[in-house]
Design a protein around this motif. Structure first.
Motif, short mmCIF file in Angstrom:
data_model
loop_
_atom_site.label_atom_id
_atom_site.label_comp_id
_atom_site.label_asym_id
_atom_site.label_seq_id
_atom_site.Cartn_x
_atom_site.Cartn_y
_atom_site.Cartn_z
N GLY A 61 -10.01 -2.16 5.73
CA GLY A 61 -8.39 -1.95 6.14
C GLY A 61 -7.65 -2.75 5.93
N THR A 62 -8.30 -4.19 6.27
CA THR A 62 -7.44 -5.27 6.03
C THR A 62 -7.04 -5.56 4.69
OG1 THR A 62 -8.32 -6.31 8.04
CG2 THR A 62 -7.22 -7.77 6.50
N ALA A 63 -7.99 -5.37 3.68
CA ALA A 63 -7.70 -5.27 2.44
C ALA A 63 -6.80 -4.42 1.92
CB ALA A 63 -9.20 -5.39 1.63
N PHE A 64 -7.03 -3.05 2.17
CA PHE A 64 -6.13 -1.93 1.96
C PHE A 64 -4.65 -2.29 2.38
CE2 PHE A 64 -4.33 2.20 2.48
CZ PHE A 64 -4.53 2.62 1.10
N LEU A 65 -4.58 -2.86 3.73
CA LEU A 65 -3.38 -3.09 4.07
C LEU A 65 -2.39 -4.09 3.33
CD1 LEU A 65 -1.34 -3.02 6.54
CD2 LEU A 65 -2.45 -4.79 7.65
N ARG A 66 -2.98 -5.02 2.84
CA ARG A 66 -2.17 -6.00 2.11
C ARG A 66 -1.85 -5.30 0.84
NH1 ARG A 66 -6.34 -9.48 3.32
NH2 ARG A 66 -7.56 -9.19 1.72
N GLN A 67 -2.52 -4.50 -0.01
CA GLN A 67 -2.03 -3.82 -1.14
C GLN A 67 -1.20 -2.60 -0.89
OE1 GLN A 67 -2.84 -4.81 -4.37
NE2 GLN A 67 -3.77 -6.59 -3.33
N ALA A 68 -1.46 -1.91 0.46
CA ALA A 68 -0.33 -0.77 0.69
C ALA A 68 0.95 -1.49 1.15
CB ALA A 68 -0.86 -0.27 2.00
N GLN A 69 1.23 -2.58 1.56
CA GLN A 69 2.49 -3.48 1.88
C GLN A 69 3.10 -3.57 0.79
OE1 GLN A 69 0.86 -6.23 4.42
NE2 GLN A 69 1.94 -5.34 6.21
N LEU A 70 2.27 -4.09 -0.36
CA LEU A 70 2.77 -4.47 -1.55
C LEU A 70 3.32 -3.19 -2.21
CD1 LEU A 70 3.57 -6.60 -3.80
CD2 LEU A 70 0.99 -6.22 -4.64
N THR A 71 2.50 -2.22 -2.33
CA THR A 71 2.89 -0.68 -2.99
C THR A 71 4.33 -0.20 -2.43
OG1 THR A 71 0.52 -0.26 -3.39
CG2 THR A 71 2.28 1.33 -3.49
N LEU A 72 4.53 -0.55 -0.98
CA LEU A 72 5.71 0.15 -0.49
C LEU A 72 6.79 -0.79 -0.95
CD1 LEU A 72 4.15 0.98 3.01
CD2 LEU A 72 4.91 2.72 1.41
N ARG A 73 6.77 -2.07 -0.96
CA ARG A 73 7.94 -3.09 -1.47
C ARG A 73 8.15 -2.54 -2.76
NH1 ARG A 73 5.14 -7.03 1.76
NH2 ARG A 73 4.00 -7.94 -0.45
N HIS A 74 7.11 -2.27 -3.72
CA HIS A 74 7.49 -2.04 -4.94
C HIS A 74 8.14 -0.82 -4.99
CE1 HIS A 74 5.80 -5.49 -6.92
NE2 HIS A 74 4.31 -5.00 -6.91
#
Length: 308
Positions: A61-74
């Motif tokens: 979940g921690t690894a997924f959280l970082r990428q999810a935040q980045l995806t939302l910013r994009h």
């Protein structure tokens, strides 16, 4: 996988609680939990560890959280880029004089800040004339009142505004701000708009309800001239609170009129939504925000927001 699911997961992880995240997002906690479970099923891994005190992210979940935040910013950047590219052109908006005196400046400031590439065409005129321009598609939007007509158009009710008695100080034996009954208006010379203006109908209806004949001292179809006369001569007027924007401080006394029916409802009228350009749709949102902001911050005297 949907962006909505990413937003839900990110908020839950940031707040450490499904309940708090649900309240923050405005969704039901059970629906939020179901979306997280679907996301975990799709990924075939556990993202959150549940406990009586809240939730924490698993290593996955921690690894997924970082990428999810980045995806939302994009995704947000992509939306902003699309809006910036398409929100160009001219939007024509009509205001009655009293409305323009209060609303035009904050609306213009908000539009230039949020959509600098949109050119505004602001039209000030009698509400009846603005309705005709809207029907003829010479305006995209207009702030009109409850007895105005704009056939086959989209309408957003926004606020009600009380009408006030405005008079030179000392002309009426009432402290400034104290409500005036209709009897106080008996025998009082009034500067009013002509019968072509919707405001005149509300004023006459109030006198008729009170069984009083109004003393019409002068008819003026121009707010600036009307208010100049009231400030310079022993004559009063009945206007919405927005009219005080064109009054010198301390010259006039202002009294709410003790008649529960003496108010006007403000709507945003527009051509049908299907015909509005993206720039006009954006301008309607900004216009609605500006009107609501003025009321919430006490900048629109006598105005009350509608629940809708």
């Amino acid at each position: 996988m949907e962006l909505r699911q990413l937003r839900y997961f990110v908020r839950v992880a940031e707040l450490g609680s499904i309940g708090r995240a649900a309240r923050d997002l405005g969704v039901v906690a059970s629906a939020l939990s179901q979306q997280i479970s679907r996301l975990e099923s799709e990924l075939a891994t556990r993202l959150l560890t549940r406990s009586p005190t809240g939730v924490t992210t698993t290593p996955a979940g921690t690894a997924f959280l970082r990428q999810a935040q980045l995806t939302l910013r994009h995704a947000e950047s992509a939306v902003a880029a699309a809006r910036e590219a398409r929100l160009e052109g001219t939007v024509s908006i009509g205001f009655a004089p009293t409305t323009a005196s209060l609303l035009a400046r904050p609306f213009y400031a908000a539009m230039t800040e949020r959509y600098p590439n949109v050119r505004l065409h602001l039209v000030e005129g009698l509400s009846g004339n603005l309705g005709e321009l809207l029907n003829a598609r010479r305006l995209d939007l207009a702030v009109l009142f409850q007895n105005d007509t704009a056939q086959g158009r989209s309408v957003v009710p926004v606020l009600d505004e009380r009408l006030f008695l405005l008079a030179p100080r000392g002309m009426i034996d009432l402290p400034d701000g104290q409500p005036a009954s209709m009897s106080h208006l008996s025998g009082l010379p009034l500067a009013v708009t002509s019968k072509a203006h919707g405001l005149r109908a509300w004023v006459e209806a109030a006198f008729e309800r009170a069984g009083i004949e109004p003393w019409i001292g002068v008819e003026v179809d121009g707010l600036t001239t009307l208010m100049d006369l009231v400030q310079a001569h022993p004559i009063a007027t009945i206007q919405p609170g927005a009219a005080v924007a064109r009054v010198e401080s301390g010259v006039l006394s202002m009294h709410p009129i003790d008649d529960p029916f003496l108010f006007r409802r403000n709507h945003i009228y527009c051509i049908s939504d299907d015909e509005l350009s993206p720039a006009a749709l954006a301008a309607r949102v900004v216009l609605l925000d500006a009107m609501r902001g003025l009321v919430r911050h006490g900048g629109w005297p006598g105005a009350t927001l509608l629940d809708s």
